[in-house]
Design an enzyme around this catalytic site. Structure first.
Site, PDB file in Angstrom:
ATOM      1  N   ASP A 113       0.831  -1.216   0.000  1.00 60.15           N
ATOM      2  CA  ASP A 113       0.000   0.000   0.000  1.00 60.15           C
ATOM      3  C   ASP A 113       0.863   1.263   0.000  1.00 60.15           C
ATOM      4  OD1 ASP A 113      -2.338   1.423  -0.051  1.00 60.15           O
ATOM      5  OD2 ASP A 113      -2.820   1.146   2.071  1.00 60.15           O
ATOM      6  N   GLY A 125      -0.007   5.510  -4.387  1.00 63.26           N
ATOM      7  CA  GLY A 125      -0.604   6.798  -4.734  1.00 63.26           C
ATOM      8  C   GLY A 125       0.029   7.921  -3.929  1.00 63.26           C
ATOM      9  N   HIS A 182       2.470   3.375  -9.057  1.00 63.50           N
ATOM     10  CA  HIS A 182       2.268   1.940  -9.288  1.00 63.50           C
ATOM     11  C   HIS A 182       3.473   1.339 -10.018  1.00 63.50           C
ATOM     12  CE1 HIS A 182      -1.655   2.257  -7.642  1.00 63.50           C
ATOM     13  NE2 HIS A 182      -2.175   2.945  -8.641  1.00 63.50           N
ATOM     14  N   SER A 206      -7.633  -5.649  -5.068  1.00 64.66           N
ATOM     15  CA  SER A 206      -8.757  -6.148  -4.258  1.00 64.66           C
ATOM     16  C   SER A 206     -10.063  -6.058  -5.052  1.00 64.66           C
ATOM     17  CB  SER A 206      -8.879  -5.325  -2.973  1.00 64.66           C
ATOM     18  OG  SER A 206      -9.397  -4.038  -3.264  1.00 64.66           O
ATOM     19  N   GLU A 231     -12.555  -4.547  -4.138  1.00 63.56           N
ATOM     20  CA  GLU A 231     -12.970  -3.150  -3.968  1.00 63.56           C
ATOM     21  C   GLU A 231     -12.228  -2.213  -4.931  1.00 63.56           C
ATOM     22  OE1 GLU A 231     -12.197  -5.122  -1.290  1.00 63.56           O
ATOM     23  OE2 GLU A 231     -14.214  -5.350  -0.426  1.00 63.56           O
ATOM     24  N   ASN A 232     -11.022  -2.585  -5.337  1.00 59.88           N
ATOM     25  CA  ASN A 232     -10.230  -1.726  -6.233  1.00 59.88           C
ATOM     26  C   ASN A 232     -10.881  -1.536  -7.610  1.00 59.88           C
ATOM     27  OD1 ASN A 232      -7.003  -2.900  -4.958  1.00 59.88           O
ATOM     28  ND2 ASN A 232      -8.187  -1.115  -4.343  1.00 59.88           N
ATOM     29  N   TRP A 233     -11.841  -2.398  -7.969  1.00 51.85           N
ATOM     30  CA  TRP A 233     -12.568  -2.213  -9.241  1.00 51.85           C
ATOM     31  C   TRP A 233     -13.302  -0.876  -9.254  1.00 51.85           C
ATOM     32  CZ3 TRP A 233     -11.484  -4.858 -13.381  1.00 51.85           C
ATOM     33  CH2 TRP A 233     -11.095  -6.199 -13.293  1.00 51.85           C
TER      34      TRP A 233
HETATM   35  C1  IPE Z   1      -5.458  -2.757  -0.197  1.00 53.72           C
HETATM   36  O1  IPE Z   1      -5.097  -1.445  -0.397  1.00 53.72           O
HETATM   37  C2  IPE Z   1      -5.487  -3.505  -1.502  1.00 53.72           C
HETATM   38  C3  IPE Z   1      -4.194  -3.726  -2.127  1.00 53.72           C
HETATM   39  C4  IPE Z   1      -3.025  -3.428  -1.638  1.00 53.72           C
HETATM   40  C5  IPE Z   1      -4.259  -4.379  -3.404  1.00 53.72           C
HETATM   41  P1  IPE Z   1      -6.188  -0.274  -0.551  1.00 53.72           P
HETATM   42  O2  IPE Z   1      -5.439   0.984  -0.710  1.00 53.72           O
HETATM   43  O3  IPE Z   1      -7.145  -0.626  -1.624  1.00 53.72           O
HETATM   44  O4  IPE Z   1      -6.938  -0.353   0.851  1.00 53.72           O
HETATM   45  P2  IPE Z   1      -7.803   0.726   1.625  1.00 53.72           P
HETATM   46  O5  IPE Z   1      -8.860   1.185   0.692  1.00 53.72           O
HETATM   47  O6  IPE Z   1      -6.870   1.837   2.007  1.00 53.72           O
HETATM   48  O7  IPE Z   1      -8.317   0.011   2.822  1.00 53.72           O
HETATM   49  C1  IPE Z   2      -1.485   0.212  -3.412  1.00 52.62           C
HETATM   50  O1  IPE Z   2      -1.310   1.582  -3.475  1.00 52.62           O
HETATM   51  C2  IPE Z   2      -1.757  -0.387  -4.767  1.00 52.62           C
HETATM   52  C3  IPE Z   2      -3.121  -0.917  -4.938  1.00 52.62           C
HETATM   53  C4  IPE Z   2      -4.083  -0.840  -4.082  1.00 52.62           C
HETATM   54  C5  IPE Z   2      -3.386  -1.588  -6.190  1.00 52.62           C
HETATM   55  P1  IPE Z   2      -2.531   2.594  -3.477  1.00 52.62           P
HETATM   56  O2  IPE Z   2      -2.913   2.886  -4.870  1.00 52.62           O
HETATM   57  O3  IPE Z   2      -3.624   2.111  -2.604  1.00 52.62           O
HETATM   58  O4  IPE Z   2      -1.839   3.867  -2.829  1.00 52.62           O
HETATM   59  P2  IPE Z   2      -2.483   4.905  -1.816  1.00 52.62           P
HETATM   60  O5  IPE Z   2      -3.077   4.142  -0.686  1.00 52.62           O
HETATM   61  O6  IPE Z   2      -3.510   5.668  -2.576  1.00 52.62           O
HETATM   62  O7  IPE Z   2      -1.326   5.757  -1.386  1.00 52.62           O
HETATM   63 MG    MG Z   3      -4.085   2.374  -0.662  1.00 49.90          MG
END
Ligand code: IPE
Ligand code: IPE
Ligand code: MG
Length: 245
Positions: free
Chosen positions: A18, A21, A35, A63, A65-67
């Site tokens: 994580d 971003g 990424h 995840s 939820e990431n969709w």
């Molecule tokens: C968890 O990270 C999923 C992955 C690392 C693939 P997220 O960034 O999606 O989780 P939340 O939304 O902060 O809980």
């Molecule tokens: C983890 O980084 C990658 C995925 C969830 C696929 P994030 O994209 O969640 O990064 P933040 O949490 O926005 O910093």
């Molecule tokens: Mg994240």
């Protein structure tokens, strides 16, 4: 590296990668760049675990939820996964890594699905380390899917109430052939599981670090393992009951 006790290595390390971003934002870059840099950390961590002799490494890459993220970000993540598979298949084969996936991978575009099938197929004989990518994965979804599959099977075989034990149930999960994680690492200073391996993590040691995933290095992985090795896993018992090491 010398701080690691070879005899006490975790058998299975799971990682919530994580902070891509936030890393991008901090460096005044687009999220996609975060990424991309995160994919570098994946390479480093896979290599480190393989060298250390960790038998199972599971990475939360996408995840369910990431969709719901913006379409262009989902697209970028998918294309990055494709690139990763294209560029890393050779190294996986050379270093004896077996690729495996958990989650609803069927929901991805055909190009990615084909690359995944090919990589899984071509590494299926490898026994150095099982690298599992959690893709379109959700812990609750996995449990519900298991329940539905048990119901389905109960129609054609005589599965009675008492037959549903923890072991029996575990065999219906995506992770049927993978031991429960010993160590979970989550980067970026978030203290939650975000729907990852809910059933499997009943007794997993949790390790949280503020480091953002793109900055996570070989040394950070070693630090997490050293920390894990200092812990006493009691599984509900008291210290005196545990085997001396
Ligand atoms: C968890 O990270 C999923 C992955 C690392 C693939 P997220 O960034 O999606 O989780 P939340 O939304 O902060 O809980
Ligand atoms: C983890 O980084 C990658 C995925 C969830 C696929 P994030 O994209 O969640 O990064 P933040 O949490 O926005 O910093
Ligand atoms: Mg994240």
């Amino acid at each position: 590296m010398h701080r690691i006790i070879k005899e006490k290595l975790p058998r299975h390390i799971a990682v919530i990668m994580d902070g891509n971003g936030r890393w991008a934002k901090k460096n005044m870059l687009k999220r996609g760049m975060g990424h991309e840099k995160g994919a570098e950390s994946v390479r480093t961590v896979v290599k480190t675990c393989r060298e250390l002799g960790i038998p199972y490494l599971t990475l939360y890459a996408f995840s369910v939820e990431n969709w719901q993220r913006p379409k262009n970000e989902v697209r970028a993540l998918i294309s990055l996964l494709e690139t990763y598979l294209r560029t890393e298949l050779g190294a996986m084969k050379e270093t004896g890594i077996r690729l495996f996936t958990i989650g609803d991978a069927d929901s991805f575009p055909k190009t990615l699905m084909d690359l995944l099938s090919r990589a899984k197929e071509e590494t299926s004989e490898n026994s150095g380390m099982v690298l599992t990518l959690a893709l379109s994965y959700g812990g609750r979804d996995e449990i519900i899917r298991a329940v539905n599959n048990i119901l389905r099977d109960s129609k054609s075989s005589n599965i009675g109430e008492k037959m549903i034990t923890k072991d029996f149930f575990s065999h219906y999960l995506y992770t049927a052939n993978i031991p429960d994680p010993d160590l979970l690492i989550r980067t970026s200073g978030e203290y939650r599981l975000s729907n990852f391996l809910l059933w499997q993590m009943a007794y997993t040691e949790l390790y949280f670090t503020d480091t953002l995933w793109p900055d996570f290095s070989r040394d950070d992985m070693i630090e997490a393992i050293v920390d894990y090795q200092r812990r006493e896993r009691r599984f509900g018992l008291i210290s005196d009951q545990l085997p001396k090491d």
